[in-house]
Design a protein around this motif. Sequence first.
Motif, short mmCIF file in Angstrom:
data_model
loop_
_atom_site.label_atom_id
_atom_site.label_comp_id
_atom_site.label_asym_id
_atom_site.label_seq_id
_atom_site.Cartn_x
_atom_site.Cartn_y
_atom_site.Cartn_z
N TYR A 116 1.38 -0.44 2.46
CA TYR A 116 0.12 0.32 2.60
C TYR A 116 0.16 1.76 3.65
O TYR A 116 1.02 1.87 4.26
CB TYR A 116 -0.83 -0.79 3.70
CG TYR A 116 -1.03 -1.82 3.22
CD1 TYR A 116 -0.27 -3.11 3.44
CD2 TYR A 116 -2.16 -2.22 2.34
CE1 TYR A 116 -0.61 -4.26 2.82
CE2 TYR A 116 -2.41 -3.30 1.96
CZ TYR A 116 -1.72 -4.36 2.15
OH TYR A 116 -2.15 -5.77 1.40
N SER A 117 -1.06 2.60 3.43
CA SER A 117 -0.74 3.56 4.22
C SER A 117 -1.11 3.09 5.71
O SER A 117 -1.87 2.22 5.89
CB SER A 117 -1.95 4.71 3.78
OG SER A 117 -3.10 4.27 3.93
N ASP A 118 -0.86 4.04 6.75
CA ASP A 118 -1.24 3.72 8.04
C ASP A 118 -2.48 3.71 8.44
O ASP A 118 -3.13 2.93 9.13
CB ASP A 118 -0.38 4.59 9.07
CG ASP A 118 1.17 4.42 8.88
OD1 ASP A 118 1.82 5.46 9.40
OD2 ASP A 118 1.42 3.44 8.49
N SER A 119 -3.22 4.37 7.54
CA SER A 119 -4.89 4.49 8.00
C SER A 119 -5.66 3.28 7.31
O SER A 119 -6.68 2.88 7.88
CB SER A 119 -5.46 5.72 7.10
OG SER A 119 -5.11 5.58 5.84
N VAL A 120 -5.09 2.48 6.49
CA VAL A 120 -5.70 1.36 6.19
C VAL A 120 -5.17 -0.03 6.72
O VAL A 120 -5.56 -1.05 6.42
CB VAL A 120 -5.96 1.37 4.71
CG1 VAL A 120 -6.65 2.51 4.24
CG2 VAL A 120 -4.60 0.90 3.86
N LYS A 121 -3.65 0.19 7.08
CA LYS A 121 -3.02 -1.29 7.39
C LYS A 121 -3.74 -1.87 8.48
O LYS A 121 -4.36 -1.33 9.57
CB LYS A 121 -1.66 -0.62 7.96
CG LYS A 121 -0.56 -1.75 7.96
CD LYS A 121 0.76 -1.01 8.26
CE LYS A 121 1.14 -0.14 7.64
NZ LYS A 121 2.62 0.36 7.96
N GLY A 122 -3.93 -3.30 8.27
CA GLY A 122 -4.71 -4.39 9.09
C GLY A 122 -5.96 -4.47 8.50
O GLY A 122 -6.80 -5.39 8.93
N ARG A 123 -6.54 -3.34 7.80
CA ARG A 123 -7.93 -3.43 7.07
C ARG A 123 -8.11 -3.78 5.74
O ARG A 123 -9.00 -4.44 5.25
CB ARG A 123 -8.88 -2.52 7.58
CG ARG A 123 -8.74 -1.87 8.87
CD ARG A 123 -9.80 -0.62 9.22
NE ARG A 123 -9.24 0.58 8.65
CZ ARG A 123 -9.99 1.21 7.77
NH1 ARG A 123 -11.19 0.93 7.48
NH2 ARG A 123 -9.44 2.39 7.21
N PHE A 124 -7.26 -3.39 4.81
CA PHE A 124 -7.35 -3.51 3.56
C PHE A 124 -6.16 -4.30 3.23
O PHE A 124 -5.13 -4.59 3.52
CB PHE A 124 -6.91 -2.13 2.84
CG PHE A 124 -8.20 -1.11 2.89
CD1 PHE A 124 -9.11 -1.22 3.87
CD2 PHE A 124 -7.99 -0.19 2.17
CE1 PHE A 124 -10.22 -0.39 4.01
CE2 PHE A 124 -9.18 1.12 2.20
CZ PHE A 124 -10.34 0.84 3.06
N THR A 125 -6.41 -4.98 2.06
CA THR A 125 -5.33 -6.09 1.34
C THR A 125 -5.33 -5.83 -0.08
O THR A 125 -6.46 -5.93 -0.85
CB THR A 125 -5.74 -7.29 1.54
OG1 THR A 125 -6.04 -7.62 3.33
CG2 THR A 125 -4.56 -8.43 1.13
N ILE A 126 -4.11 -5.55 -0.58
CA ILE A 126 -3.88 -5.38 -2.03
C ILE A 126 -3.45 -6.72 -2.45
O ILE A 126 -2.40 -7.45 -1.95
CB ILE A 126 -2.89 -4.13 -2.47
CG1 ILE A 126 -2.88 -3.91 -3.75
CG2 ILE A 126 -1.60 -4.43 -1.76
CD1 ILE A 126 -2.02 -2.73 -4.21
N SER A 127 -3.87 -7.04 -3.84
CA SER A 127 -3.28 -8.33 -4.27
C SER A 127 -3.41 -7.97 -5.92
O SER A 127 -4.22 -7.37 -6.46
CB SER A 127 -4.11 -9.43 -3.90
OG SER A 127 -5.62 -9.32 -4.21
#
Length: 125
Positions: free
Chosen positions: A59-70
């Motif tokens: 993940y990019s740092d700007s979305v880590k913890g908010r976005f989830t890829i699956s």
Amino acid sequence: QVQLVESGGGLVQAGGSLRLSCAASGRTFSNYVMGWFRQAPGKERGFVAAINWRGNMNYSDSVKGRFTISRDNAENTLYLQMNSLKPEDTAVYYCAANTRSYLATSALTRDYDYWGKGTLVTVSS
């Protein structure tokens, strides 16, 4: 050849959620790395997240913890769950495939050889 079609974009208020989908066809989906990128007006296309066939994520740092890829390899579909959205997340989101790798979750646009046409996400304040 790989065809990628994104869906799920739209208008959402800050703090809200959206789930993007990317339907893939043409080659064995499970064999390669998939990624999400985004491009805001006047800015270069940038990395959001990537996932390999094992399910390892980056993940990019700007979305880590908010976005989830699956990914659902049986359905040939990639997802991006976006929570706690911010106005700065406003962009066109692109799905991409790196068919030359099945492990390396690269953040570089040049490593991805197939791209969808994008779906617009607008986050209002």
